[in-house]
Design an enzyme around this catalytic site. Structure first.
Site, PDB file in Angstrom:
ATOM      1  N   SER A 273       0.834  -1.205   0.000  1.00 15.01           N
ATOM      2  CA  SER A 273       0.000   0.000   0.000  1.00 15.01           C
ATOM      3  C   SER A 273       0.864   1.248   0.000  1.00 15.01           C
ATOM      4  O   SER A 273       1.998   1.229   0.490  1.00 15.01           O
ATOM      5  CB  SER A 273      -0.878   0.015   1.256  1.00 15.01           C
ATOM      6  OG  SER A 273      -1.533   1.262   1.385  1.00 15.01           O
TER       7      SER A 273
ATOM      8  N   TYR B  25      -1.891  -0.989  10.509  1.00 11.24           N
ATOM      9  CA  TYR B  25      -2.006  -1.358   9.085  1.00 11.24           C
ATOM     10  C   TYR B  25      -0.756  -0.931   8.304  1.00 11.24           C
ATOM     11  O   TYR B  25      -0.172  -1.728   7.556  1.00 11.24           O
ATOM     12  CB  TYR B  25      -3.252  -0.685   8.511  1.00 11.24           C
ATOM     13  CG  TYR B  25      -3.456  -0.873   7.026  1.00 11.24           C
ATOM     14  CD1 TYR B  25      -4.024  -2.037   6.519  1.00 11.24           C
ATOM     15  CD2 TYR B  25      -3.103   0.131   6.114  1.00 11.24           C
ATOM     16  CE1 TYR B  25      -4.235  -2.206   5.152  1.00 11.24           C
ATOM     17  CE2 TYR B  25      -3.309  -0.023   4.752  1.00 11.24           C
ATOM     18  CZ  TYR B  25      -3.874  -1.193   4.280  1.00 11.24           C
ATOM     19  OH  TYR B  25      -4.075  -1.352   2.924  1.00 11.24           O
TER      20      TYR B  25
HETATM   21  P1  NAD Z   1     -11.687  -5.785  -0.038  1.00 12.06           P
HETATM   22  O1  NAD Z   1     -12.361  -5.638   1.268  1.00 12.06           O
HETATM   23  O2  NAD Z   1     -12.541  -5.882  -1.228  1.00 12.06           O
HETATM   24  O3  NAD Z   1     -10.717  -7.031  -0.013  1.00 12.06           O
HETATM   25  C1  NAD Z   1     -10.048  -7.456   1.141  1.00 12.06           C
HETATM   26  C2  NAD Z   1     -10.333  -8.941   1.312  1.00 12.06           C
HETATM   27  O4  NAD Z   1      -9.484  -9.470   2.319  1.00 12.06           O
HETATM   28  C3  NAD Z   1     -11.748  -9.258   1.756  1.00 12.06           C
HETATM   29  O5  NAD Z   1     -12.612  -9.392   0.659  1.00 12.06           O
HETATM   30  C4  NAD Z   1     -11.556 -10.578   2.501  1.00 12.06           C
HETATM   31  O6  NAD Z   1     -11.931 -11.667   1.680  1.00 12.06           O
HETATM   32  C5  NAD Z   1     -10.064 -10.671   2.727  1.00 12.06           C
HETATM   33  N1  NAD Z   1      -9.774 -10.931   4.127  1.00 12.06           N
HETATM   34  C6  NAD Z   1      -9.659 -10.026   5.134  1.00 12.06           C
HETATM   35  N2  NAD Z   1      -9.407 -10.673   6.286  1.00 12.06           N
HETATM   36  C7  NAD Z   1      -9.373 -11.994   6.005  1.00 12.06           C
HETATM   37  C8  NAD Z   1      -9.163 -13.166   6.788  1.00 12.06           C
HETATM   38  N3  NAD Z   1      -8.901 -13.097   8.113  1.00 12.06           N
HETATM   39  N4  NAD Z   1      -9.231 -14.374   6.169  1.00 12.06           N
HETATM   40  C9  NAD Z   1      -9.480 -14.447   4.842  1.00 12.06           C
HETATM   41  N5  NAD Z   1      -9.660 -13.371   4.049  1.00 12.06           N
HETATM   42  C10 NAD Z   1      -9.612 -12.161   4.634  1.00 12.06           C
HETATM   43  O7  NAD Z   1     -10.678  -4.547  -0.150  1.00 12.06           O
HETATM   44  P2  NAD Z   1      -9.460  -4.205  -1.141  1.00 12.06           P
HETATM   45  O8  NAD Z   1      -9.257  -2.747  -0.970  1.00 12.06           O
HETATM   46  O9  NAD Z   1      -9.649  -4.760  -2.488  1.00 12.06           O
HETATM   47  O10 NAD Z   1      -8.241  -4.915  -0.419  1.00 12.06           O
HETATM   48  C11 NAD Z   1      -7.321  -5.754  -1.092  1.00 12.06           C
HETATM   49  C12 NAD Z   1      -5.907  -5.407  -0.684  1.00 12.06           C
HETATM   50  O11 NAD Z   1      -5.580  -4.106  -1.163  1.00 12.06           O
HETATM   51  C13 NAD Z   1      -5.661  -5.368   0.826  1.00 12.06           C
HETATM   52  O12 NAD Z   1      -4.427  -5.990   1.112  1.00 12.06           O
HETATM   53  C14 NAD Z   1      -5.572  -3.898   1.116  1.00 12.06           C
HETATM   54  O13 NAD Z   1      -4.772  -3.645   2.252  1.00 12.06           O
HETATM   55  C15 NAD Z   1      -4.909  -3.411  -0.158  1.00 12.06           C
HETATM   56  N6  NAD Z   1      -5.015  -1.978  -0.397  1.00 12.06           N
HETATM   57  C16 NAD Z   1      -6.228  -1.394  -0.577  1.00 12.06           C
HETATM   58  C17 NAD Z   1      -6.291  -0.037  -0.795  1.00 12.06           C
HETATM   59  C18 NAD Z   1      -7.603   0.651  -0.992  1.00 12.06           C
HETATM   60  O14 NAD Z   1      -7.616   1.899  -0.984  1.00 12.06           O
HETATM   61  N7  NAD Z   1      -8.689  -0.040  -1.168  1.00 12.06           N
HETATM   62  C19 NAD Z   1      -5.120   0.723  -0.840  1.00 12.06           C
HETATM   63  C20 NAD Z   1      -3.903   0.107  -0.651  1.00 12.06           C
HETATM   64  C21 NAD Z   1      -3.853  -1.258  -0.435  1.00 12.06           C
END
Ligand code: NAD
Ligand code: MG
Length: 281
Positions: free
Chosen positions: A173, A186
């Site tokens: 991230s 985080y």
């Molecule tokens: P999202 O909520 O759609 O996806 C995150 C997923 O993580 C969930 O759908 C869930 O299935 C899974 N998860 C969480 N805890 C879990 C557990 N204990 N066991 C199994 N699965 C679990 O959100 P997203 O934004 O697509 O997140 C995906 C990745 O992107 C993450 O690593 C997040 O940190 C990273 N990210 C997101 C952003 C943003 O702005 N959305 C920015 C930087 C990084």
């Protein structure tokens, strides 16, 4: 469209998001770049992981989707899109914060896909907390388990099945570089992901296995409305980027396709920023 303030319990359900994110369902066109590959993607039910699952399937890969049991409806929708692309979808619900589940998830992926050559460690936990004194030991532990330990457990279990040409992609991230004051646990976990990626790339390069990371900036997903951000901040989410908006998951998927495919054959230990212009070093 500016999203309204909204909130959901963890983990958010994507189909209840307003507006629903663009995962590339209607736009992503594959060109056979992952024909016959076998990928395990965590957090594949929604957001970035789901956009990656759709893109990988349309590029010709079979997919094992890891997600939490509460996300079954989101996960089924993505599995059908994978099947619509003519590929196998294996559904693997469960908590990746549990080492035993991580090992059995890899075993199921390997047996039902008949091998494994792409691992995308993408699932993540993000819960904001204003003051360190209020950050519970339990939350700190769960953030580390989901974001860091699971990556270790899944990668360790996957490696014996991987051969030269296999790839591992971790989702880090912008928070690893520009941490928000309310995301201490985080952001710390994300910088661990960066260093894990670089160190493991050194170790596995000689075996022909490439390890890379993608660093998203603000992306419109369920993570942000289920405790990732204060709800009142959501209408402004992403507006501080040079491009002036949050990204959509569909805009992240091509970076993962690049790193998973042979097009990136000389790229290892790299972090590919997809941040809307926010600088990563
Ligand atoms: P999202 O909520 O759609 O996806 C995150 C997923 O993580 C969930 O759908 C869930 O299935 C899974 N998860 C969480 N805890 C879990 C557990 N204990 N066991 C199994 N699965 C679990 O959100 P997203 O934004 O697509 O997140 C995906 C990745 O992107 C993450 O690593 C997040 O940190 C990273 N990210 C997101 C952003 C943003 O702005 N959305 C920015 C930087 C990084
Ligand atoms: Mg989800």
């Amino acid at each position: 469209m500016e999203p309204p303030a909204q909130t959901q319990p963890e983990p958010g359900i994507e189909q209840k998001l307003e507006p629903t994110p663009d995962l590339g369902e209607f736009t992503y066109r594959g060109t056979g770049r992952l024909t016959g590959r076998k990928a395990l993607i965590t957090g594949a039910d929604s957001g970035i992981g789901a956009a990656v699952a759709i893109a990988f399937a349309r590029e010709g890969a079979d997919i094992a989707l890891s997600y939490m049991p509460e996300e079954e409806t989101d996960a089924r929708r993505i599995a059908s899109l994978v099947q619509d692309a003519g590929r196998i979808a294996v559904m693997i619900p469960g908590d990746i914060g549990n080492a035993e589940h991580c090992r059995s998830a890899v075993e199921r992926a390997v047996s039902e896909l008949n091998g494994l050559d792409i691992l995308v460690n993408n699932a993540g936990k993000q819960l904001y907390c204003d003051n360190l004194e209020d950050l519970s030991d339990e939350q700190f532990d769960q953030t580390m388990r989901t974001n860091v330990y699971a990556m270790f457990w899944l990668t360790k279990a996957a490696l014996p099945h991987m051969v030269a040409g296999s790839t591992i992609i971790n989702t880090t991230s912008i928070q690893a570089y520009s941490p928000a004051p309310i995301l201490v646990d985080y952001a710390t976990s994300k910088s661990a992901i960066n260093t894990f990626t670089k160190a493991l790339a050194q170790q596995l390069g000689p075996k022909g296995i490439r390890v890379n990371a993608v660093a998203p900036g603000p992306v419109w997903t369920a993570l942000q409305v289920s405790g990732g951000q204060p709800p009142e901040k959501l209408p402004e989410f992403g507006k501080s980027t040079p491009l002036g908006r949050a990204g959509q998951p569909a805009e992240l998927a091509p970076a993962y396709v690049f790193l998973a495919s042979a097009e990136s054959s000389f790229v290892a230990g790299e972090t590919l920023g997809v941040t809307g212009g926010k600088i990563i070093p």
